[in-house]
Design an enzyme around this catalytic site. Structure first.
Site, mmCIF file in Angstrom:
data_model
loop_
_atom_site.group_PDB
_atom_site.id
_atom_site.type_symbol
_atom_site.label_atom_id
_atom_site.label_comp_id
_atom_site.label_asym_id
_atom_site.label_seq_id
_atom_site.Cartn_x
_atom_site.Cartn_y
_atom_site.Cartn_z
ATOM 1 N N ASP A 1 -47.842 12.754 39.830
ATOM 2 C CA ASP A 1 -47.431 14.092 39.016
ATOM 3 C C ASP A 1 -47.412 15.311 40.258
ATOM 4 O OD1 ASP A 1 -48.079 15.951 36.623
ATOM 5 O OD2 ASP A 1 -49.732 16.575 37.740
ATOM 6 N N GLU B 1 -42.657 12.520 40.696
ATOM 7 C CA GLU B 1 -42.139 13.898 39.789
ATOM 8 C C GLU B 1 -41.921 15.078 40.731
ATOM 9 O OE1 GLU B 1 -43.511 16.326 35.888
ATOM 10 O OE2 GLU B 1 -45.065 15.958 37.534
#
Length: 717
Positions: free
Chosen positions: A342, A378
């Site tokens: 993330d 990401e």
């Protein structure tokens, strides 16, 4: 109680069959107490007197799995120097393998008094916070082996443990929303029939429900608020939270592996749940605040490139050790097969700028365990210069946000040059080729947990996030969506048919693209969040997958007719995944180069691009702003990469015809790229094209494609 010196490594609580070794790093502390917690609310404190390189440690004979514990750290409370030690706060072990309980919000779990952030708060947090748990590391894995599915054969399915299983009609109530639910045969059967090879789980590291959300009657449903990087989130366990969650998670991984499905974890190593200077003191902040967090020039405050209040200090050797130890633990002890990071751009911020040569990437590159599993970035964060799609090191794959945006724009009719769509369809060589990566570095997706579902992408122009309690201000406002003429639910048959066609267009495009496809859970049967594009706090029917009625699905399969729209979309998705799986021409491991392959007798190039008139695309066609239609020839006889034993790979050839315009178009089948073809995909047909039963087409024929539709022709090798 006997207290032996113990060892400084490994960190955390390590049970060896006779007792437990405890070790915790803190450079800020004057003294550290290990507190053994009892069910009557009392605790036994043991001072950790031994210290090696700022690691306090002790071994306690007879301390068994299931024992709850925490730390009290005595030291300076001096926010002006970045120090926030407070022995009144029971702190979680940063290396805890399991966590019991949850935070009961109140002033007790904060290190300061409300309204006076620099004033020390000596209220005891123990009755109001979570506790660490000693676990039994032993587990019978049997003959478990990692599937090790090659990227070119991978189909990723992003899912939420609770959301996927909470409303599944085939699960008993006690297994809904749990790790055991993931392992249930009904869920695994759905995944295998869909063709999924990897289950990418949204955060399962122990996380915290934010104080603000709890006060609003909401929850941090998504889980991007980690407090324990080694512990499976206890609320997803049906067996208990005194270490049983570890066994349940391992059992789920074992069951998924038996079905040939890899497990990838969405991990949040960029920040913790302790927030900024006004956040709670739960673990790291009270153990050694300046060693774990990036502080500003005024050490009272936190640097925030994540939008959550804090960022971990990626140039700290102790933070880097924590992350690498956590990653290795999940691979070696929990048997997971990869990670999706993330806001991974934050991990590259060793100082201020995003640096692809940062220490974190160096450590991953040389690590013999972590470097061998799937690593997905990401590739952005919310800091300056944080959008880094295409800029990660060669070992990494990336969520390709440019793929998402380009494909959405094409099918909603947004004018843009076709050249970018062509690049996204063929693996985004403009992003990945110059650093030695392949098409498989691109994780292609149209939807994910963040944003509209596939159904909502074609049913809403605007977000509808009122349930989040922020007056619809939260969430992305530019969604690249189109409601097909009506906002939200409608009984208009024409609008519903167009929405179904658009969903099929997106699924087909995703499965026909070079790279690695990722499906968001429930999109295969048109899951809706009623227009909420930021359902991070909706732990309810808004976010939980509403499974189609199995009887309706069976009826659709038996009749082969359109029947229920959702079940028909599921059948279409399965068919597209199967088509991709069966044909290596859609799963190229090298970039297409637009010329014949040496050593073969085929004089045709590996890829060719045509206008609807059957003419090869000229530069003017590529640059045409309103262009929305083209055809793509993929040559199955010109696959340049060899098979596993060096053999030549041959496949059927395909002609992909895209009509993203608002009116029907005639496409001429090119005269020199194959004489006989058969239609195998037609997104204008809700019932799909039965295998082997599509219309026959000859070179020079004209096909009429309805507005906003995609047709695929197949030519045998």
């Amino acid at each position: 109680m006997q207290v032996w010196p113990g060892e400084a490594y490994p960190l955390g609580a390590t049970y060896d069959g006779a007792g437990t070794n405890f070790a915790v790093f803190t450079e800020a502390a004057d003294r550290v107490e290990l507190c053994l917690l009892h069910d009557d609310g009392s605790e036994t404190a043991v001072e950790l007197r031994e210290s090696d390189a700022f690691v306090r440690h002790a071994y306690l004979p007879g301390v068994m799995p299931g024992q709850r514990y925490g730390f009290r750290v005595h030291g300076p409370f001096a926010p002006e120097r970045g120090l926030r030690c407070n022995s009144a706060k029971l702190l979680l072990d940063p290396y805890a393998k399991a966590v019991s309980g949850s935070v009961q919000w109140g002033e007790e779990v904060y290190g300061y008094h409300f309204g006076a952030p620099d004033q020390r708060n000596d209220l005891d947090s123990a009755p109001h916070t979570m506790s660490s748990v000693v676990i039994n590391p032993y587990f019978d894995w049997g003959d478990d082996r990692p599937p090790r599915t090659d990227y070119h054969r991978t189909v990723i399915y992003e899912a939420h443990v609770k959301g996927l299983t909470m409303r599944h009609p085939g699960l008993p109530d006690e297994l809904r929303g749990t790790y055991a639910g993931l392992a249930h045969p009904a869920v695994i059967e759905h995944l295998t029939r869909l063709g999924v090879t990897a289950l990418e789980l949204m955060p399962v590291h122990q996380f915290v429900n934010d104080h603000r959300l709890v006060d609003m009657g909401l929850n941090n449903y998504w889980g991007y608020n980690t407090i324990g990087f080694f512990a499976p989130h206890n609320a997803y366990a049906s067996w208990g939270d005194r270490g049983q969650q570890v066994l349940e998670f391992k059992s789920a991984v074992r069951a998924l592996h038996e079905a040939g499905i890899e497990v990838i974890l969405d991990v949040v190593y960029n920040h913790t749940a302790e927030g900024n200077h006004l956040g709670p003191t739960l673990s790291f902040k009270g153990i050694d605040n300046p060693s774990y967090y990036r502080l500003t020039d005024d050490p009272r405050y936190y640097m925030d490139t994540t939008g959550t209040g804090n960022s971990l200090l990626m140039r700290s050797p102790h933070v880097l050790q924590l992350i690498m130890d956590s990653l290795r633990y999940w691979v070696t002890e929990m048997h997971v097969d990869g990670f999706r990071f993330d806001l991974a751009a934050t991990l590259a911020r060793q100082f201020h700028e995003v640096d692809r040569l940062s220490s974190f990437f160096d450590l991953v590159q040389q690590d013999p365990v972590v470097s061998q599993v799937k690593l997905i970035a990401e590739p952005w964060d919310v800091g300056e210069g944080g959008y880094q799609v295409g800029n990660f090191p060669p070992l990494w794959t990336e969520w390709n946000g440019k793929y998402r945006d380009t494909v959405r724009d094409l099918w909603r009719g947004e004018p843009r040059a076709l050249a970018e769509f062509a690049s996204r369809l063929t693996g985004s060589s403009d992003l990945y080729q110059d650093d030695g990566r392949r098409p498989l570095a691109s994780i292609n997706f149209v939807t994910c947990h963040d944003g509209f579902t596939l159904h909502d992408l074609v049913a809403y122009n605007d977000k509808h996030n009122d349930a989040n309690g922020e007056e619809n201000r939260d969430g992305e406002s530019h969604n690249r969506s189109w409601n097909c003429g009506v906002e939200g639910d409608t009984d208009d048959a024409d609008v519903r048919e167009l929405r179904g066609r658009q969903m099929r267009n997106f699924i087909a495009t995703l499965m026909l693209s070079q790279g690695v496809p990722m499906i968001s859970h429930g999109d295969e049967f048109a899951r809706t969040q009623r227009g909420n594009n930021n359902a991070y706090c909706q732990d309810n029917e808004i976010s939980w997958v509403d499974w189609p009625d199995p009887d309706e699905e069976a009826a659709v399969e038996a009749a082969g007719a359109d029947g229920d729209e959702r079940a028909a979309l599921l059948e279409f998705t399965r068919a597209m995944v199967d088509l991709r799986s069966e044909h290596p021409v859609f799963r190229r491991r090298r970039f297409l180069h637009g010329r014949p392959v040496e050593g073969t007798q085929d004089e045709l190039s590996d890829v060719a691009w045509f206008t609807p008139e059957g003419e090869q695309m000229a530069q003017a066609d590529w640059d045409s702003a309103p262009a929305s239609a083209l055809a793509v020839f993929l040559n199955g006889n010109a696959i340049s990469e060899p098979g596993p034993r060096g053999e030549h790979i041959a496949d059927d050839s395909f002609l992909l015809m895209f009509n993203a315009s608002h009116e029907p178009l005639d496409f001429l089948v090119p005269v020199d790229h194959g004489r006989q073809w058969q239609v195998v995909v037609d997104t204008a047909r809700p019932e799909g094209v039965p295998p082997g039963q599509g219309p026959k087409v000859a070179a020079g024929d004209r096909l009429s494609l309805p507005d906003r539709s995609l047709t695929v022709l197949q030519r045998p090798a």
